[in-house]
Design an enzyme around this catalytic site. Structure first.
Site, PDB file in Angstrom:
ATOM      1  N   LYS A 103      14.454   0.115   5.411  1.00 39.01           N
ATOM      2  CA  LYS A 103      13.963   0.654   4.137  1.00 39.01           C
ATOM      3  C   LYS A 103      14.061   2.174   4.104  1.00 39.01           C
ATOM      4  O   LYS A 103      14.454   2.765   3.083  1.00 39.01           O
ATOM      5  CB  LYS A 103      12.510   0.212   3.924  1.00 39.01           C
ATOM      6  CG  LYS A 103      11.827   0.825   2.696  1.00 39.01           C
ATOM      7  CD  LYS A 103      12.532   0.439   1.406  1.00 39.01           C
ATOM      8  CE  LYS A 103      12.008   1.201   0.190  1.00 39.01           C
ATOM      9  NZ  LYS A 103      10.640   0.892  -0.166  1.00 39.01           N
ATOM     10  N   ASN A 153      -3.133   4.440   4.593  1.00 41.94           N
ATOM     11  CA  ASN A 153      -3.715   3.344   3.827  1.00 41.94           C
ATOM     12  C   ASN A 153      -3.584   2.019   4.577  1.00 41.94           C
ATOM     13  O   ASN A 153      -4.512   1.209   4.607  1.00 41.94           O
ATOM     14  CB  ASN A 153      -3.034   3.216   2.458  1.00 41.94           C
ATOM     15  CG  ASN A 153      -3.188   4.447   1.607  1.00 41.94           C
ATOM     16  OD1 ASN A 153      -2.201   5.098   1.277  1.00 41.94           O
ATOM     17  ND2 ASN A 153      -4.402   4.793   1.249  1.00 41.94           N
ATOM     18  N   LEU A 178       0.827  -1.208   0.000  1.00 42.83           N
ATOM     19  CA  LEU A 178       0.000   0.000   0.000  1.00 42.83           C
ATOM     20  C   LEU A 178       0.865   1.264   0.000  1.00 42.83           C
ATOM     21  O   LEU A 178       2.034   1.213   0.380  1.00 42.83           O
ATOM     22  CB  LEU A 178      -0.928  -0.034   1.219  1.00 42.83           C
ATOM     23  CG  LEU A 178      -1.799  -1.304   1.286  1.00 42.83           C
ATOM     24  CD1 LEU A 178      -2.318  -1.527   2.692  1.00 42.83           C
ATOM     25  CD2 LEU A 178      -2.941  -1.214   0.285  1.00 42.83           C
ATOM     26  N   PRO A 179       0.292   2.411  -0.401  1.00 39.39           N
ATOM     27  CA  PRO A 179       1.108   3.617  -0.594  1.00 39.39           C
ATOM     28  C   PRO A 179       1.643   4.282   0.670  1.00 39.39           C
ATOM     29  O   PRO A 179       2.729   4.859   0.643  1.00 39.39           O
ATOM     30  CB  PRO A 179       0.158   4.574  -1.328  1.00 39.39           C
ATOM     31  CG  PRO A 179      -0.918   3.719  -1.886  1.00 39.39           C
ATOM     32  CD  PRO A 179      -1.069   2.578  -0.942  1.00 39.39           C
TER      33      PRO A 179
END
Length: 330
Positions: A202, A101, A96-97
């Site tokens: 990340k 979300n 998901l973005p």
């Protein structure tokens, strides 16, 4: 007679081998459990296709029905909501973005945790705030499910070829089960620690990626203004100490490389708005930990400015185009 008998045995052996070969994949596919996949955007769709290609029956959904059509044509079952997906499977991957979300898909009125099965494994490959991953893990635990964060690196090309890198955070005893699925979509699956550590890795990676892309764009632009051929300059950089992923794999200058967004008017790839979002996450975590990130902060400002100047939907390598426009006063 003996020759005829030998020939008959050989024919039977060939037939038997043929049966083994033809039934092998069928048995393999039958042994693989259904997997849920939520979020079929630029990254999610090719990831889901790789699961299908590896024999996993798929149940999927996306907020945009048109995103589901290709997968449905490939055999995936499409349902209307994350809750319905959770009701039918006990392994789910989400892509998901942003943090809001993820919160909605997991805890909203039609979210996964409304209908999640006890013992379900929930793997989120979105790039979000590590604190949100921890919140989702706690909420999942209350429902008897296991949540792991597993953001990815590699972009759309790696998603399509199944060569992503997954950075996984969560209970170590669940890592093997997660890796079984993630290995269908990536060439590297790395355990980082408890929930949230995958996101932390990340965020650090994408901050460096943004800084490197801006540096590559600036360097290429300067070289071009000095009269250098861009392909020649890229070749020199890539055999010298300035080489980096942005210069040798994802060059931001149109005409230097094929198969990258800069060769397609910066369409596809990793959107500028998503890079700005990730840099915002880096900025927040740096502030919370009192960590100086002067270049990361500047990169965040540049990508936010690009979003305001019409680059939001273009690939983040369009920073080269942005710099060219800035120099011409457009």
């Amino acid at each position: 007679m003996a020759a005829l008998l030998r020939r008959s045995k050989n024919l039977f052996k060939q037939w038997n081998n043929h049966v083994d070969i033809s039934l092998g994949p069928c048995r393999s596919m039958a042994s693989k459990v259904q997997v849920g996949f939520i979020g079929l955007g630029n990254m999610g769709k090719p990831m889901a296709k790789n699961l299908l290609n590896n024999g996993y029956p798929l149940i999927a959904t996306d907020i945009f029905p048109e995103s589901c059509k290709e997968l449905q044509g490939l055999g995936a079952q499409i349902l209307d909501s994350p809750a319905e997906v959770a009701e039918n499977v006990d392994r789910i991957i989400t892509m998901l973005p942003s943090s809001p979300n993820v919160i909605d898909v997991y805890t909203g009125p039609n979210g996964i945790l409304r209908k999640v099965r006890k013992g379900s494994l929930l793997i989120d490959s979105s790039t979000i705030d590590p604190s949100v991953s921890k919140e989702m893990a706690a909420a999942a635990e209350k429902m008897g499910a296991v949540f792991m964060d597993a953001p990815v690196s590699g972009g759309v090309g790696a998603a399509s070829s199944g060569k992503l890198t997954f950075m996984v955070g969560g209970a170590k005893e669940e890592f093997a089960a997660a890796k079984e699925l993630l290995s269908c979509m990536g060439s590297n699956v790395v355990y980082c620690g408890q929930v949230g550590t995958g996101q932390s890795a990340k965020i650090c990676n994408n901050m460096l990626l943004a800084i490197g892309m801006i540096g590559t764009a600036e360097t290429m632009n300067l070289g071009i203004r000095l009269g250098l051929d861009p392909k020649l300059l890229a070749k020199i950089l890539n055999m010298s100490s300035g080489r980096c992923w942005s210069s040798d794999t994802y060059n931001p200058v149109p005409g230097v490389m094929e198969g990258v967004p800069s060769a397609n008017n910066y369409q596809g790839g990793f959107g500028t708005t998503l890079m700005a979002k990730d840099l915002g996450l880096a900025q927040n975590t740096a502030s919370n930990t009192k960590t100086p990130i002067p270049l990361g902060s500047l990169a965040h400002q540049i990508y936010r400015m690009m979003c305001a100047r019409g680059y939001a939907s273009k690939d983040f390598s369009s920073v080269f185009q942005f710099l060219r426009e800035e120099e011409s006063g457009q």
